[in-house]
Design a protein around this motif. Structure first.
Motif, short mmCIF file in Angstrom:
data_model
loop_
_atom_site.label_atom_id
_atom_site.label_comp_id
_atom_site.label_asym_id
_atom_site.label_seq_id
_atom_site.Cartn_x
_atom_site.Cartn_y
_atom_site.Cartn_z
N ARG A 181 0.83 -1.20 0.00
CA ARG A 181 0.00 0.00 0.00
C ARG A 181 0.87 1.26 0.00
N GLU A 182 1.92 1.25 0.80
CA GLU A 182 2.82 2.42 0.87
C GLU A 182 3.53 2.64 -0.46
N GLU A 183 3.94 1.53 -1.10
CA GLU A 183 4.61 1.65 -2.41
C GLU A 183 3.66 2.20 -3.46
N ARG A 184 2.42 1.70 -3.44
CA ARG A 184 1.42 2.20 -4.40
C ARG A 184 1.12 3.67 -4.19
N ALA A 185 1.04 4.10 -2.94
CA ALA A 185 0.75 5.49 -2.62
C ALA A 185 1.89 6.41 -3.06
N GLY A 186 3.09 5.88 -3.07
CA GLY A 186 4.26 6.69 -3.43
C GLY A 186 4.47 6.82 -4.92
N ARG A 187 3.71 6.12 -5.72
CA ARG A 187 3.90 6.15 -7.20
C ARG A 187 3.34 7.36 -7.79
#
Length: 187
Positions: A181-187
């Motif tokens: 979730r954190e990686e997706r939010a950072g994209r």
């Protein structure tokens, strides 16, 4: 063909019971071959390394009965760091404990020992956690079952583990979901 020469033995430790048994095996082999024993702890990413040097020294002191011992603490991806240390220090044999995980737990956590076997530039001896020192492999099935305890999360009966396999898998899965979730939010 020349005989087997082993002058540098690496014992990577995570301070577990499985690791302790491998340490005993490594120290016995170091005595038998007259080899230097390297005791290594790899601090995984995002972990506080503060207690590691003292813990590694304590392990070395426990094994030291007339042995030449080198201690080291590194950080990073565990199997890669073990293989890199072996390469850098011309290690002849890595002696590593195995936790014996299978199924989903092994798939989620991976197997450091298996990865070391694939990456190491030298021989690797894996020491199973279920086999006490000096016990013949043929009598392994006759060993006593480990004591039971209660899982700190759900209270289920475990085999001398702080957290049961189901809760450990759930915790790992939740951590993986949070990371994704954190990686997706950072994209």
């Amino acid at each position: 063909m020349a005989g087997l020469t082993i002058s540098q033995i690496l014992f990577p430790t995570d301070f577990s019971d499985a690791s302790r048994l491998a340490g005993t095996t490594a120290s016995d082999l170091a005595r038998q071959f007259g080899a230097r024993l390297h005791v290594l702890h790899v601090v995984p990413p995002v972990t506080d390394p503060t207690p590691a040097p003292a813990a590694v020294r304590a392990v070395a002191d426990e094994l030291d009965r007339g042995l030449s011992i080198v201690t080291a603490v590194t950080s990073g991806l565990v199997a890669r760091q073990i293989a890199a240390y072996a390469r850098k220090n011309a290690i002849d044999l890595v002696v590593i404990g195995t936790h014996g995980r299978t199924g989903v737990t092994r798939a989620l956590l991976g197997s450091v020992a298996e990865a070391v076997v694939r990456r190491a530039p030298c021989r690797v001896l894996t020491v199973p956690a279920a086999l006490p020192p000096g016990a013949p492999a043929a009598r392994a099935e006759a060993l006593e079952e480990p004591e039971t305890a209660s899982c700190a999360v759900c209270g289920a009966v475990t085999r001398d583990e702080l957290i049961c396999e189901a809760c450990r898998a759930k915790i790992r899965g939740e951590a993986l979901d949070r990371k994704l979730r954190e990686e997706r939010a950072g994209r």
